[in-house]
Enzyme design. Structure first.
Site, PDB file in Angstrom:
ATOM      1  N   GLU A 128      44.781 -39.978 -58.050  1.00 49.77           N
ATOM      2  CA  GLU A 128      43.271 -39.277 -57.713  1.00 49.77           C
ATOM      3  C   GLU A 128      43.584 -38.523 -56.218  1.00 49.77           C
ATOM      4  OE1 GLU A 128      39.887 -41.662 -57.283  1.00 49.77           O
ATOM      5  OE2 GLU A 128      40.083 -41.916 -59.604  1.00 49.77           O
TER       6      GLU A 128
ATOM      7  N   HIS B  60      38.272 -37.430 -37.636  1.00 50.51           N
ATOM      8  CA  HIS B  60      39.372 -36.966 -37.671  1.00 50.51           C
ATOM      9  C   HIS B  60      40.184 -38.018 -37.813  1.00 50.51           C
ATOM     10  CE1 HIS B  60      38.389 -32.853 -36.433  1.00 50.51           C
ATOM     11  NE2 HIS B  60      37.603 -33.182 -35.661  1.00 50.51           N
TER      12      HIS B  60
END
Lengths: 290, 378
Positions: free
Chosen positions: A209, A247
């Site tokens: 996935e 991040h």
């Protein structure tokens, strides 16, 4: 000798007295799995589907000689039950429930590695070895005995691939759901290694996935260690981009787990990338798999 | 669940991380009042749950009350990446000597918490990771060992920082780690963590994402997560306990797993466009699929619906009853194609057929989408 499940596999079902636990015990027994006991604290002495129920895993292991476990325990209680199961000496655990907090999974994974326990999940349909048995929730009608291994992050897509292969008269050596959570108890590369070493498996299909880096890391393992044909499908090409805000994940990974990035890594490792699931039938035919 | 910046800053402050003076405003007049109390210049920051907000024009500096009036007015009537700006955060503008980056996340592959630091913070942090990896350092925390301050100190020494900065910075790392642990964060981030002219540190931005699976035990003193969902169909989906994502196509989708749903969208997307993603998870009942039909039909101008379900953990024969009840009660005219395999599949097919649903019994979703394509006459 089959992998994951063989004649010596003796399964206990944890949370056996629940609605799903009892229904799935029925399906596991019907498929020929040796379900030897169940555990629900406080319900010891009763029975479900003719299987004796115990108050603790330790007692269940002592009385039945169980060596594998299927979890149908509510998410909030899974961590506690998982640690109990490892301490009772069980070495193969399938954690079916979804929505287990990641903080708990981190502890479970760490303890399982320390104690050398092979655990699948969370959010896994478990494992099915056609003709031998199943630990988990896979619907038996879609599978057929054979020599192709399947490892899937998604439960439902493992059924889809097994179903397409079975329809094309290609059987499976074992079908493994590795779990759909961000942190899983066993990584893709570790499960690939089991199939690589299995004499009953001629080729492996990875059903992945978008997101994470399981497939990218598996590509590294494949190029270093695998000599069996591998095909892969990655779901999520059409999925909208997540509204990612942090991040730190991207910094440590160096990439964001896109479908394209996974395709490139897998192709570079010699894996045949399937554009759409049904192409798996032609791939199996090309490699004369059965 | 992602918290708004102002919510995360409050939590950081409660956990002794230095943050700027600030308040939230929902109108220009409120913003004016807050700025008057803080003193100009101030920074106005749109409170929307999306990354890259600064580059998208969501952060402005106002030096005077006149400037603030125009900027606050404009921000509060704008959209950032499609999301309406309902609140702005009015912050003191601090003098910045240097910008750092500090982040916490769970490294999914190793299954360990990880702390990432950089001596170059700011919006281009991921670019720095590629171009100047020596400015970034990360440390994985062993789950059975836990966090200790020496880990931060050695991490910061690796970046070549002097001792005057190492002490306050390692304190902030410890505090952020505590926040992450207490609130079961998947992401906790300060970017930038700024060095003030007096040498002190301050978090001038805050990101906090809490693990949805832990929300019942974390107990945040905040509005429910359902209220954070802007899209009404997605909000209704959360209420009935399914994952629904609104898309711009016209083929409705109901699937019983995330992977199957994503693959179905990929296959539909080869020739048509999905109107939504919908995944039920393992809790299918007749009632749930009835509600899923209601949900999918909330979207106008659908051309067809595709139902893709497996009977593993799910009683799909029960689900089919709910779909058929909906069809009869609402006299649904658009074609519905169902692929339903697994436990009690024959019974499920019969129920679907009794409602006029086109049942595909082959294993491959592609075959079902072929059928759907024929039916919509595309």
């Amino acid at each position: 000798m089959s992998i994951f499940i063989d004649d010596s596999t003796r399964v206990i079902v944890q949370g056996i007295t629940g609605r799903i636990g009892s229904a799935q015990t029925h399906w596991m027994l019907e498929y020929g799995t040796k379900v030897v006991g169940g555990v629900t604290p406080g319900k010891g002495g009763t029975s479900v589907e003719g299987v004796p129920v115990f108050d603790s895993v330790e007692e269940a292991v002592r009385e039945t000689g169980a060596n594998a476990s299927a979890f149908f325990v509510p998410a909030a209680f899974v961590l506690d039950a998982f640690l109990e199961t490892i301490d009772a000496g069980i070495k193969f655990i399938v954690v079916v429930p979804e929505h287990i907090p990641v903080k708990d999974v981190v502890k479970m994974r760490s303890y399982a590695m320390e104690k050398n326990v092979f655990a699948l999940g969370p959010t896994t349909p478990g494992v099915l070895v056609p003709g031998k048995g199943k630990i988990g929730i896979m619907p038996a009608s879609l599978f057929a005995p054979g020599r192709v291994g399947i490892i899937s992050r998604s439960g439902t897509l493992s059924y889809e691939f097994a179903g397409i292969l079975s329809e094309a008269h290609v059987g499976q050596s074992a079908v493994v759901g590795m779990g759909a959570d961000p942190v899983v108890l066993k990584n893709l590369a570790d499960i690939l290694e089991v199939f690589q070493e299995d004499e009953g498996t001629d080729a492996v299909i990875i059903v992945g996935e978008v997101g994470g880096e399981q497939e990218e890391k598996a590509a590294g393992f494949i190029s270093r260690k695998m000599n069996k044909p591998v095909a892969a499908y990655i779901a999520g090409r059409y999925s909208p981009q997540g509204k990612r805000m942090g991040h730190a994940g991207a910094i440590i990974r160096g990439a964001s787990g896109t479908v394209q990035g996974k395709h490139e890594a897998l192709r570079a490792a010699g894996v045949e990338v399937l554009d759409t699931p049904i192409h798996v039938a032609a791939w199996a035919k090309k490699h004369k798999l059965r | 669940m992602r918290l708004h910046e102002y919510e995360a800053l409050d939590i950081f402050e409660q956990n002794r991380i230095p943050v700027p003076r600030r308040a939230v405003a929902t109108s220009m007049h409120e913003a004016l009042q807050v700025a008057g109390e803080i003193g100009y210049p101030v920074v106005l920051k749109a409170q929307v749950l999306v990354g890259g907000r600064g580059l998208a024009g969501g952060i402005k500096v106002a030096s005077t009350a006149d400037e603030l009036k125009d900027l606050a007015e404009a921000l509060l009537s704008s959209e950032i990446k499609g999301l309406p700006v309902r609140k702005i955060l009015v912050c003191e503008k601090v003098e910045i000597a240097q910008e750092f980056y500090l982040g916490f996340t769970i490294d999914s592959y190793s299954g360990k918490p990880v702390i990432v630091v950089s001596t170059e913070g700011g919006v281009l942090i991921e670019e720095t990771a590629r171009s100047a990896p020596e400015k970034i350092a990360a440390i994985h925390i062993e789950p059975t060992f836990g966090y200790y301050p020496y880990l931060s100190r050695s991490l910061l020494r690796r970046l070549g920082l002097n001792q005057q900065l190492i002490t306050p910075w390692s304190d902030v790392i410890g505090q952020l780690y505590n926040v992450a642990l207490r609130y079961e964060a998947l992401i906790a981030e300060i970017n930038p963590l700024v060095v003030l002219p007096n040498g002190g540190l301050m978090a001038v931005d805050a990101v906090l994402e809490v693990d949805d699976s832990a929300l019942s035990r974390v107990r945040l003193p905040l509005p429910d997560r359902i209220d954070r969902i802007e899209n009404p169909i997605e909000r209704r989906g959360r209420e009935i306990g399914v994952s629904y994502v609104d898309l711009d196509g016209d083929i409705g989708l109901i699937s019983s797993g995330a992977g199957l749903g994503m693959a179905s969208m990929d296959i539909i997307g080869q020739r048509m466009k999905p109107a939504n993603f919908l995944e039920t998870g393992g809790g299918i009942t007749a009632d749930l699929l009835y509600k899923c039909m209601e949900l999918v039909m909330m979207k106008p101008d659908l051309r067809a619906i595709f139902i893709n379900v497996y009977g593993g953990i799910n009683p799909i024969h029960e689900g089919a009853k709910g779909v058929v009840r909906y069809i009869h009660e609402h006299k649904v005219k658009i074609p519905i194609v169902a692929k339903a395999l697994g436990n009690r599949q024959e019974e499920t097919w019969e129920i679907f057929r009794s409602g006029g649903v086109h049942v595909v019994t082959e294993a491959a979703t592609e075959k079902a989408i072929d059928r759907l394509y024929e039916l919509v006459g595309a």
